[in-house]
Write a protein that holds these residues in place. Sequence first.
Motif, mmCIF file in Angstrom:
data_model
loop_
_atom_site.group_PDB
_atom_site.id
_atom_site.type_symbol
_atom_site.label_atom_id
_atom_site.label_comp_id
_atom_site.label_asym_id
_atom_site.label_seq_id
_atom_site.Cartn_x
_atom_site.Cartn_y
_atom_site.Cartn_z
ATOM 1 N N VAL A 178 0.871 -1.164 0.000
ATOM 2 C CA VAL A 178 0.000 0.000 0.000
ATOM 3 C C VAL A 178 0.909 1.215 0.000
ATOM 4 C CG1 VAL A 178 -1.842 1.219 1.170
ATOM 5 C CG2 VAL A 178 -1.586 -1.222 1.487
ATOM 6 N N CYS A 179 0.622 2.192 -0.842
ATOM 7 C CA CYS A 179 1.382 3.431 -0.756
ATOM 8 C C CYS A 179 0.482 4.605 -1.127
ATOM 9 C CB CYS A 179 2.629 3.380 -1.637
ATOM 10 S SG CYS A 179 2.302 3.309 -3.380
ATOM 11 N N ARG A 180 0.997 5.821 -0.958
ATOM 12 C CA ARG A 180 0.219 7.005 -1.328
ATOM 13 C C ARG A 180 0.267 7.146 -2.849
ATOM 14 N NH1 ARG A 180 3.276 9.240 2.997
ATOM 15 N NH2 ARG A 180 2.069 9.175 4.913
ATOM 16 N N ARG A 181 -0.663 7.913 -3.358
ATOM 17 C CA ARG A 181 -0.752 8.059 -4.806
ATOM 18 C C ARG A 181 0.528 8.649 -5.405
ATOM 19 N NH1 ARG A 181 -5.101 7.109 -7.788
ATOM 20 N NH2 ARG A 181 -6.397 7.022 -5.948
ATOM 21 N N ASP A 182 1.194 9.517 -4.651
ATOM 22 C CA ASP A 182 2.433 10.098 -5.171
ATOM 23 C C ASP A 182 3.615 9.142 -4.971
ATOM 24 O OD1 ASP A 182 2.773 10.148 -2.495
ATOM 25 O OD2 ASP A 182 2.965 12.319 -2.280
ATOM 26 N N GLN A 183 3.297 7.895 -4.696
ATOM 27 C CA GLN A 183 4.285 6.823 -4.559
ATOM 28 C C GLN A 183 5.132 6.888 -3.294
ATOM 29 O OE1 GLN A 183 6.392 5.154 -7.787
ATOM 30 N NE2 GLN A 183 5.164 6.178 -9.326
ATOM 31 N N THR A 184 4.845 7.850 -2.425
ATOM 32 C CA THR A 184 5.595 7.817 -1.177
ATOM 33 C C THR A 184 4.982 6.720 -0.320
ATOM 34 O OG1 THR A 184 4.137 9.492 -0.266
ATOM 35 C CG2 THR A 184 6.273 10.254 -1.120
ATOM 36 N N GLU A 185 5.823 5.976 0.306
ATOM 37 C CA GLU A 185 5.327 4.837 1.071
ATOM 38 C C GLU A 185 4.984 5.245 2.497
ATOM 39 O OE1 GLU A 185 6.439 1.029 0.263
ATOM 40 O OE2 GLU A 185 7.992 1.539 -1.175
ATOM 41 N N ILE A 186 4.019 4.549 3.051
ATOM 42 C CA ILE A 186 3.631 4.832 4.435
ATOM 43 C C ILE A 186 4.410 3.860 5.308
ATOM 44 C CG2 ILE A 186 1.590 5.360 5.827
ATOM 45 C CD1 ILE A 186 -0.006 4.329 3.367
ATOM 46 N N THR A 187 5.668 3.750 5.028
ATOM 47 C CA THR A 187 6.413 2.712 5.724
ATOM 48 C C THR A 187 6.934 3.193 7.062
ATOM 49 O OG1 THR A 187 8.270 3.399 4.415
ATOM 50 C CG2 THR A 187 7.206 1.325 3.803
ATOM 51 N N SER A 188 6.751 2.340 8.004
ATOM 52 C CA SER A 188 7.422 2.518 9.276
ATOM 53 C C SER A 188 7.600 1.092 9.757
ATOM 54 C CB SER A 188 6.553 3.310 10.237
ATOM 55 O OG SER A 188 5.363 2.596 10.479
ATOM 56 N N ARG A 189 8.198 0.929 10.858
ATOM 57 C CA ARG A 189 8.332 -0.436 11.358
ATOM 58 C C ARG A 189 7.140 -0.763 12.239
ATOM 59 N NH1 ARG A 189 13.876 -1.783 12.813
ATOM 60 N NH2 ARG A 189 13.248 -1.354 14.942
ATOM 61 N N ASP B 124 7.024 0.504 15.666
ATOM 62 C CA ASP B 124 6.812 1.933 15.910
ATOM 63 C C ASP B 124 5.346 2.322 15.827
ATOM 64 O OD1 ASP B 124 9.534 2.113 16.048
ATOM 65 O OD2 ASP B 124 9.760 2.636 13.923
ATOM 66 N N SER B 125 4.514 1.380 15.405
ATOM 67 C CA SER B 125 3.114 1.718 15.188
ATOM 68 C C SER B 125 2.270 1.366 16.404
ATOM 69 C CB SER B 125 2.600 0.951 13.951
ATOM 70 O OG SER B 125 1.211 0.848 14.009
ATOM 71 N N SER B 126 1.763 2.411 17.061
ATOM 72 C CA SER B 126 0.956 2.133 18.255
ATOM 73 C C SER B 126 -0.331 1.422 17.860
ATOM 74 C CB SER B 126 0.663 3.431 18.994
ATOM 75 O OG SER B 126 0.054 4.344 18.103
ATOM 76 N N GLY B 127 -0.826 1.723 16.636
ATOM 77 C CA GLY B 127 -2.044 1.070 16.163
ATOM 78 C C GLY B 127 -1.867 -0.436 16.078
ATOM 79 N N LEU B 128 -0.737 -0.864 15.533
ATOM 80 C CA LEU B 128 -0.497 -2.295 15.387
ATOM 81 C C LEU B 128 -0.263 -2.965 16.748
ATOM 82 C CD1 LEU B 128 1.640 -2.430 12.136
ATOM 83 C CD2 LEU B 128 -0.630 -3.409 12.495
ATOM 84 N N ARG B 129 0.351 -2.245 17.641
ATOM 85 C CA ARG B 129 0.546 -2.803 18.979
ATOM 86 C C ARG B 129 -0.804 -3.002 19.664
ATOM 87 N NH1 ARG B 129 5.804 -2.880 21.024
ATOM 88 N NH2 ARG B 129 7.308 -1.617 19.888
ATOM 89 N N ARG B 130 -1.689 -2.009 19.485
ATOM 90 C CA ARG B 130 -3.037 -2.104 20.076
ATOM 91 C C ARG B 130 -3.813 -3.255 19.460
ATOM 92 N NH1 ARG B 130 -3.654 3.317 19.518
ATOM 93 N NH2 ARG B 130 -4.918 3.041 17.656
ATOM 94 N N ARG B 131 -3.622 -3.418 18.150
ATOM 95 C CA ARG B 131 -4.370 -4.413 17.406
ATOM 96 C C ARG B 131 -4.134 -5.811 17.975
ATOM 97 N NH1 ARG B 131 -4.710 -7.373 12.660
ATOM 98 N NH2 ARG B 131 -6.583 -6.811 11.501
ATOM 99 N N GLY B 132 -2.874 -6.095 18.278
ATOM 100 C CA GLY B 132 -2.535 -7.399 18.850
ATOM 101 C C GLY B 132 -3.240 -7.617 20.179
ATOM 102 N N LEU B 133 -3.373 -6.529 20.936
ATOM 103 C CA LEU B 133 -3.981 -6.646 22.264
ATOM 104 C C LEU B 133 -5.475 -6.932 22.220
ATOM 105 C CD1 LEU B 133 -2.195 -3.928 24.385
ATOM 106 C CD2 LEU B 133 -2.174 -6.394 24.710
ATOM 107 N N GLN B 134 -6.100 -6.610 21.075
ATOM 108 C CA GLN B 134 -7.552 -6.853 20.964
ATOM 109 C C GLN B 134 -7.889 -8.322 21.205
ATOM 110 O OE1 GLN B 134 -8.696 -5.554 17.084
ATOM 111 N NE2 GLN B 134 -8.298 -3.385 17.520
ATOM 112 N N ILE B 135 -6.919 -9.188 20.934
ATOM 113 C CA ILE B 135 -7.158 -10.627 21.113
ATOM 114 C C ILE B 135 -7.574 -10.922 22.554
ATOM 115 C CG2 ILE B 135 -6.029 -12.911 20.994
ATOM 116 C CD1 ILE B 135 -4.183 -11.498 18.830
ATOM 117 N N LEU B 136 -7.082 -10.082 23.478
ATOM 118 C CA LEU B 136 -7.430 -10.285 24.890
ATOM 119 C C LEU B 136 -8.893 -9.980 25.175
ATOM 120 C CD1 LEU B 136 -4.438 -8.796 26.910
ATOM 121 C CD2 LEU B 136 -5.116 -11.189 26.726
ATOM 122 N N ASP B 137 -9.476 -9.091 24.353
ATOM 123 C CA ASP B 137 -10.868 -8.696 24.599
ATOM 124 C C ASP B 137 -11.869 -9.704 24.037
ATOM 125 O OD1 ASP B 137 -9.723 -6.422 25.612
ATOM 126 O OD2 ASP B 137 -9.864 -5.332 23.708
#
Lengths: 353, 212
Positions: free
Chosen positions: A72-83, A86-99
């Motif tokens: 997935v990238c932005r239309r101007d080809q810049t990537e939304i890359t991070s590790r 570093d993504s708090s969203g992805l860290r939270r996502r894993g925790l949803q399994i507990l709920d």
Amino acid sequence: MVLCRVQVTADSYLSVRMQEWASAQELLGVVAAEMEWVEPELVLVGVSRWGEKQFLQPQQYVHSLRWERLHVCRRDQTEITSRAGDSSGLRRRGLQILDLSAWDTATVLTCTDWSLFNATHEQELICYPLGRDVGSGQRGALELLLRRCNEVQLWVATAVLLCTSHHKRSQLIGQFIRIAAHCRTQRNLSSCFSITMGLNAAPVSRLSHTWEAVPGRLKKLLSELELLTDPSLNHRGYRDSLRKMASPKIPFIPLLLKDVTFIHEGNKTFRENLVNYEKMHMMADIVRLVLHCRTDHTGKGAALPEGEGPETRGCVHHLHVIESERTLFELSYSLQPRAQRPPVDRECKCRPL
Amino acid sequence: MAYAYLFKYIIIGDTGVGKSCLLLQFTDKRFQPVHDLTIGVEFGARMITIDGKQIKLQIWDTAGQESFRSITRSYYRGAAGALLVYDITRRDTFNHLTTWLEDARQHSNSNMVIMLIGNKSDLESRREVKKEEGEAFAREHGLIFMETSAKTASNVEEAFINTAKEIYEKIQEGVFDINNEANGIKIGPQHAATSATLSGSQGGQQAGGGCC
């Protein structure tokens, strides 16, 4: 149903469960929703096995196997890359399994496994290890099923390692043990095996401080499940469990493929110009085993458990996976640094006994 | 048959490099076909003699599971030796050695003896990887090296036996804690009594924890 790998950070991907005829736009919609991205200008880039890149048009079908990977990238080809780390969203996502309820989570996993297992033709299982093509379209199902086994393992390791709270991490391990046990109850040895392997992966199993906080009864349950993955005596633990279990049931496919490989390579197809029927019978036994796993004693197929409530969607439907062993170890070391080993003194090997 | 030691090996490497063929070539000559899937039968086994002692080699083949590293990893845990195989007629199998080696080192005990094998040496005309390259790789990473041909049986015996010799030497040097089965070594029945006295001097060591 197909699984599409969509790279969401430089080091991780979402395995998105989609209908076969899903368009790029639909896939993007799911990914954006899952990642909680609000950017309107996202596009999908397909990367083929040979490294060729192509922008996918919104209405274009996404054939999961045509692309080695989707970005997935932005239309101007810049990537939304991070590790991923570093993504708090992805860290939270894993925790949803507990709920979620462990049973419901196991049910969702089992439903996906069943649909992949049912879509796989027995012939594929025989032809795959022999390196022969079965013909158009047929090979895809098995590849998805195999990929799935690896993904479930990595999903477990990813979720545990992305969790920075010591307390929650122990809970998460406990939850995965429960989910694995429920998979076994639902006669899904595939996910049960994969989750157990995921918890046993070196980056997870080395977190001794985390494991100390996992309740003893859950650790005991895990050690029971580990009997399934113990390779001793040609995977006796697993084979015994599979044999005793009533059908319908989902076997761990990689071991079936191993058996086919061994039958094929360990026995000649022809002996003195005569067909080695003994070998053919062994192959036939594998096919019969697969057919037997799919149907109950009356010949009926598996009745899929119900209960894919909306609350189980998301993190269990579309698994988030870090594939790189190196990244997983880095995360693991950041949670619990390496123990300082005393320097290895070469000379001490020769000390008198 | 009684043995002094049992060594567990694992054979690793890319698909199609001839892992199973090596195993079959080594074990088939004296034993029943080893690829028996009966529950409870270990993969391949053969008895050899080193220094006048009977040693049983138990060999775990990973053929057909190359893309499931986690299964392979579960085999490392109890292995004393590994044969890391590439195909001299396929450069890519040589290029992947680093990944295999990294994996092996990460998941095995630190004393595991690794033998690098360039297989299919009978196909000289199609060779893509020079012998010197294999030697250099082995030197760089501290491995033993050999080129073999599972087809003509050239060097196959030597590959398995030299690995065993290296393990045996390490036992003599006291590097392996032979009482810890996680190291891939088991002591045969007649040896168990003598080894009990050895365990005291090695007590407190953890698997993979190095020697001091």
